[in-house]
Scaffold this motif. Sequence first.
Motif, mmCIF file in Angstrom:
data_model
loop_
_atom_site.group_PDB
_atom_site.id
_atom_site.type_symbol
_atom_site.label_atom_id
_atom_site.label_comp_id
_atom_site.label_asym_id
_atom_site.label_seq_id
_atom_site.Cartn_x
_atom_site.Cartn_y
_atom_site.Cartn_z
ATOM 1 N N GLN A 190 0.835 -1.193 0.000
ATOM 2 C CA GLN A 190 0.000 0.000 0.000
ATOM 3 C C GLN A 190 0.869 1.242 0.000
ATOM 4 O O GLN A 190 0.629 2.195 -0.712
ATOM 5 C CB GLN A 190 -0.906 -0.002 1.231
ATOM 6 C CG GLN A 190 -1.810 1.188 1.311
ATOM 7 C CD GLN A 190 -1.627 1.943 2.611
ATOM 8 O OE1 GLN A 190 -0.943 1.496 3.521
ATOM 9 N NE2 GLN A 190 -2.233 3.101 2.690
ATOM 10 N N THR A 235 -5.291 -0.800 -4.098
ATOM 11 C CA THR A 235 -4.824 -0.659 -2.719
ATOM 12 C C THR A 235 -5.846 -1.221 -1.743
ATOM 13 O O THR A 235 -5.490 -1.890 -0.779
ATOM 14 C CB THR A 235 -4.581 0.824 -2.405
ATOM 15 O OG1 THR A 235 -3.767 1.360 -3.431
ATOM 16 C CG2 THR A 235 -3.893 0.974 -1.079
ATOM 17 N N MET A 236 -7.123 -0.959 -2.003
ATOM 18 C CA MET A 236 -8.150 -1.430 -1.075
ATOM 19 C C MET A 236 -8.190 -2.950 -1.046
ATOM 20 O O MET A 236 -8.447 -3.557 -0.011
ATOM 21 C CB MET A 236 -9.521 -0.856 -1.438
ATOM 22 C CG MET A 236 -9.715 0.609 -1.060
ATOM 23 S SD MET A 236 -9.220 1.030 0.617
ATOM 24 C CE MET A 236 -10.372 0.036 1.562
ATOM 25 N N LEU A 239 -5.509 -3.719 1.226
ATOM 26 C CA LEU A 239 -5.779 -3.272 2.593
ATOM 27 C C LEU A 239 -6.809 -4.150 3.286
ATOM 28 O O LEU A 239 -6.727 -4.379 4.488
ATOM 29 C CB LEU A 239 -6.270 -1.829 2.582
ATOM 30 C CG LEU A 239 -5.186 -0.768 2.429
ATOM 31 C CD1 LEU A 239 -5.779 0.620 2.557
ATOM 32 C CD2 LEU A 239 -4.083 -0.965 3.439
ATOM 33 N N ARG A 240 -7.799 -4.620 2.505
ATOM 34 C CA ARG A 240 -8.834 -5.461 3.123
ATOM 35 C C ARG A 240 -8.190 -6.665 3.802
ATOM 36 O O ARG A 240 -8.665 -7.127 4.828
ATOM 37 C CB ARG A 240 -9.850 -5.902 2.066
ATOM 38 C CG ARG A 240 -10.935 -4.850 1.857
ATOM 39 C CD ARG A 240 -12.140 -5.418 1.142
ATOM 40 N NE ARG A 240 -11.872 -5.605 -0.281
ATOM 41 C CZ ARG A 240 -12.009 -4.653 -1.199
ATOM 42 N NH1 ARG A 240 -12.439 -3.457 -0.854
ATOM 43 N NH2 ARG A 240 -11.746 -4.883 -2.457
ATOM 44 N N VAL A 241 -7.108 -7.149 3.219
ATOM 45 C CA VAL A 241 -6.392 -8.263 3.848
ATOM 46 C C VAL A 241 -5.500 -7.741 4.970
ATOM 47 O O VAL A 241 -5.438 -8.304 6.063
ATOM 48 C CB VAL A 241 -5.559 -9.018 2.787
ATOM 49 C CG1 VAL A 241 -4.890 -10.225 3.410
ATOM 50 C CG2 VAL A 241 -6.425 -9.421 1.618
ATOM 51 N N PHE A 243 -5.781 -5.259 6.901
ATOM 52 C CA PHE A 243 -6.488 -4.859 8.125
ATOM 53 C C PHE A 243 -6.818 -6.063 8.990
ATOM 54 O O PHE A 243 -7.123 -5.917 10.173
ATOM 55 C CB PHE A 243 -7.764 -4.093 7.777
ATOM 56 C CG PHE A 243 -7.492 -2.690 7.309
ATOM 57 C CD1 PHE A 243 -6.380 -1.991 7.768
ATOM 58 C CD2 PHE A 243 -8.332 -2.060 6.408
ATOM 59 C CE1 PHE A 243 -6.125 -0.710 7.334
ATOM 60 C CE2 PHE A 243 -8.083 -0.776 5.976
ATOM 61 C CZ PHE A 243 -6.976 -0.096 6.428
ATOM 62 N N TYR B 70 -13.263 -3.478 11.918
ATOM 63 C CA TYR B 70 -12.722 -3.847 10.613
ATOM 64 C C TYR B 70 -13.449 -3.084 9.503
ATOM 65 O O TYR B 70 -12.828 -2.480 8.627
ATOM 66 C CB TYR B 70 -12.866 -5.357 10.397
ATOM 67 C CG TYR B 70 -12.386 -5.808 9.041
ATOM 68 C CD1 TYR B 70 -11.037 -5.918 8.771
ATOM 69 C CD2 TYR B 70 -13.290 -6.116 8.016
ATOM 70 C CE1 TYR B 70 -10.578 -6.307 7.524
ATOM 71 C CE2 TYR B 70 -12.846 -6.513 6.767
ATOM 72 C CZ TYR B 70 -11.492 -6.605 6.519
ATOM 73 O OH TYR B 70 -11.053 -6.983 5.287
ATOM 74 N N VAL B 74 -11.861 -0.315 6.758
ATOM 75 C CA VAL B 74 -11.998 -0.434 5.304
ATOM 76 C C VAL B 74 -12.709 0.798 4.748
ATOM 77 O O VAL B 74 -12.249 1.436 3.801
ATOM 78 C CB VAL B 74 -12.771 -1.719 4.935
ATOM 79 C CG1 VAL B 74 -13.106 -1.727 3.456
ATOM 80 C CG2 VAL B 74 -11.945 -2.949 5.302
#
Lengths: 561, 542
Positions: A190, A235-236, A239-241, A243, B70, B74
Amino acid sequence: MSASAKAWIKNEQKLGRAAATLPVALGGAQVLFGIFQVFCAARLLAAVLHQAPRGVHALLFATGFMLAALARAGLGVQAERLGFERGAAARRRLRSGVLATFMALGPAGLRGQHSAELAATSVDRVEAMEGFHARWIAATALAVIGPALVGLAAALADWRSALVLAITGLLVPFAMAVAGIGAGLAAKKQFVAMTRLQTRFIDRIRGISTIVLAGRGADEARALAAAAAELRVRTMRVLRVAFLSSTALDLAAAAALVLIVLRFAAVLHGDIALAPTALFILLLVPEYFAPLRAFSAVYADRLAVEAVATEFAALPAPPEPVPAAEIRSVAAHGLTLAFEEVSFTWDAARGPVLERLSLRVNSGEILLLTGASGAGKSTIIDLVLGFIAPDSGRVTINGVDRPVLVPAALNRMLGWIGQRPMLFAGSIEENIRFARPEASAEELAEAIRLARLEELILALPQGIRTPLGEGGFGLSGGQAQRIAIARAFLKDAPLLLLDEPTAHLDPAVERDVLESIRRLSVGRTVILATHSAVAMEFARDFGAKRLDLDALRHARVRGVA
Amino acid sequence: MNPVFDILKLWRAQAGWLALGALLSLAALGAAVALMGFSARTIALALLGGGLLVPAALPAIGTARVGLRYAERVMTHEATFRALAGLRVWLFRGLADSAAGGLGLRRAGDALARLVNDVDALDGLYLRITVPLLGAALLVPVLAVLLWRVQPLALLVLLPFGVVGFYLPRRAARLAAQNSAQAGLAMAGLRSAALDALTGLREVKIFAAEGRMLATVQAREAGLLAAQRELVARTSALQAVAFLIAQAGILLAILIGLGGAPVPAVIVVFVATVAFEAVLGLPRAGVLYGQAQAAAARVVEAAQQPPPVREPLAPLALPPGNAIAFEHVSLRYAPDLPLVFQNLSFQFPAGSRTAILGPSGAGKSSIAALLLKLVAPESGEIRLGGADLAHLPAEAVRGRIAYLSQATHLFADSIRNNLRLGDPTADDAALWRALEAAQLAETVRALPDGLDGWVGEGGHNFSGGQGRRLALARTLLSSAPVLVLDEPCAGLDAATEAEFLRVLNTATQGRSVLLIAHRLTGVEQLDRIWRLGGGGLMPATS
């Protein structure tokens, strides 16, 4: 990331750790005071629930609570200031090191590198190292020490709860590993993606006038938006992973809390003796996870290092200094310069620029160097200046090998004027004095007179104090060259190297500048490299010897020389 | 008007995302409060020997807390990315309309690039300032209700909460705003000292000034560190005060609880712990806000500057012809500055090849600026195809005139994308033709990636001459019938310059060419040569 970048980070980490002992100790002390605060708070809460004595006892614990808070606050301030000083010391060290390396390498060693890029390394990239030294290193140590201390306190009170904390605490790194990515990797991606968008944006802003004049402003704005959107989607996805690893921390903290509540809820049933323990453990849970949260909060500081490590690791090593024992000096009344069989190659693929070149310029003589660009004029001058060393052969000054001369004495012998002088941010006076800051006012005035700068200075409202350089008064090419001539007069070196000094001037201005150069040349040994017909004519009038590098090269190719 | 609000207003387009992120964040905070509250209640009831609460509620809240947190992460990041992209595009558009014109011909891109740092300073505006502040606002009524249940006096705890969550952040913002001007100046000083030392490395070495330059840089660095140190000292003190007030608030809740209902009192203490922890970061957010304010002011000012030349209210259609004529043109850049030139008249017929020569400072580039509508003449008229430029829209005029100078930027992108700036619809065959004409095709063909080869930052991967020819190929791709070449060879050595000009002679056949230079090399093929000097233009013999 390259192995050298990794090694560089490792070395920085070692240096940082050595300096971080005290801050880590302070952090540990903060945790201990935190535990004591929790202890007091638990006793007080037990009193609220009529499960512990009130009155003086309560007052005592209240006082203890506030005193511990005071200690924590004081330690916090101290830790932050110390952190700042560590970051500052690291930046000073890195910046001085980088600049000293650049200066030791000199213009030849840094050939092909843009000065804005070099400045970015010595300013912005050094700044990016702040958080790493100021916060990250201490936070990594505290992420282990903090939970360990809290866990120990919990174990002393109730080993079952301590077990819950230990298991949930270990769950954090475990969950990160099981998530298969490691928070680091995803966050890195990211960060890299963000940096790339940023670079693109900066590049487009730098070139915005080119875009607008090509009539493509609206298109580029759309393209920028599309690039940003695409980057966001990618990127999202990462990021979803990523996070999930923060979620592992949340999950561990929530699980610890719930499990501890359940553990006590099952056994309490009005058990007065257990009340303070239960409350103590419960309040301890946030303290246990706080250092881990603090660690993940400064993770960006670690990532910032990755972004700059490659540049730092790729810095070339500064050249070895000459062993002191050999150093000599020469008496310099008049100066004779000679090349003996000097060869030099910039780039092996293009072959040598100079091959077994021998030349001799006697005291008071002028040598005119001519030839197409790339023929080796600047190479000869750089060899004399010592920015580069010959592959073979010798450069001698008054018969002594150049490298064994005392550097300071050698420097006093060398004067140089290039195509365009560098005007530093500062006044006209400071720019001329740059050549010799300790010069007297009379010497300065004389240099100004000889360089014919008086008229210009008189015409300026601020005179000699007129600021030059970025944002300062803009001098014309001829005026700027006069500053360079004044510098050369002030330095008064016996050897004068002129590297196309009139290449950017109009013919009328050129004659004028050459006239000043003629006065400057009297009594000195001079090398003049030039393309200009006017300058060549000037040199011939002066009785110069001429070395035509093109002719030399052709002769060499034909096998004549 | 606070410039931060201007930035916030920009985010209206992303309002849905931003609101959703904020809502989730508030829900996650609510779950955290509920989790602590329920835990406290369970323990308190158990301690008092009361019945066991259904424990199933607790894991459920715990799960909700983790899940919401979470979702919050997001969604707030999604919203942030959208908002940031919007901000950058807005700034780009604004600059394209205004500053780009003003900068026009100068190489001042670096000054603009510094604005990018300011945009970065606005990154935290949503995630690190707005969202936590909303959380603090939400906690006020929650705390109030819980405190009220202990006893009305307990509402006193809201006072320290307000100080930490709202008052101290404002103080921090003010501190940071004052400091950021000083730190910004110190940073600029450090940057220029480093740049001076490195740009002038030759002079530095020759005049043995290494030590002096290093000392200057270190002195500037010390100035920067002093400014930063002051901010750290003051904000860490502020942070310590915030921490102490928060702890006092928690203690107050406990002490008041001694005289109130026990179970609600325990609940309040636990919830207050969470609440104070949630707002303890706000003084730091205040520092960010203070810095963002100054940054926002610079960004908004730069993006909202009016264009250098006002667009005509009733623009005329572009006439078909391409002949250019200057008629009695006078120019000055500001009322208090001297005239650049006066009463300048010359003809530049379609298809002609003209050079304008003159020493630096004579106003050669101003002629290009006038043609491109980057400045307006003080008096006189400039005609394109017979129509006064003042009545033509700038974009249409620039569509007719392709401009190439030493400051023409090469982008850190592929060769293909760099070329397509000249003509976005060009296919590969057209790109190769342009490279062929600029005599760069051979070089590009030799690259492993061909047209996809990377040009590098500022054309870094090419030599000076190659870079200039790449820019020329781009200029040739544009269909503009008039080429203005402003010192296209500056900074090139003589041999490369001659080669470039020879390429130019053949590559620009069939278009009008206006070459601006301080001298000619003899290679150029020209119809007419003018000399600019002393405020006037004279024909010169070549």
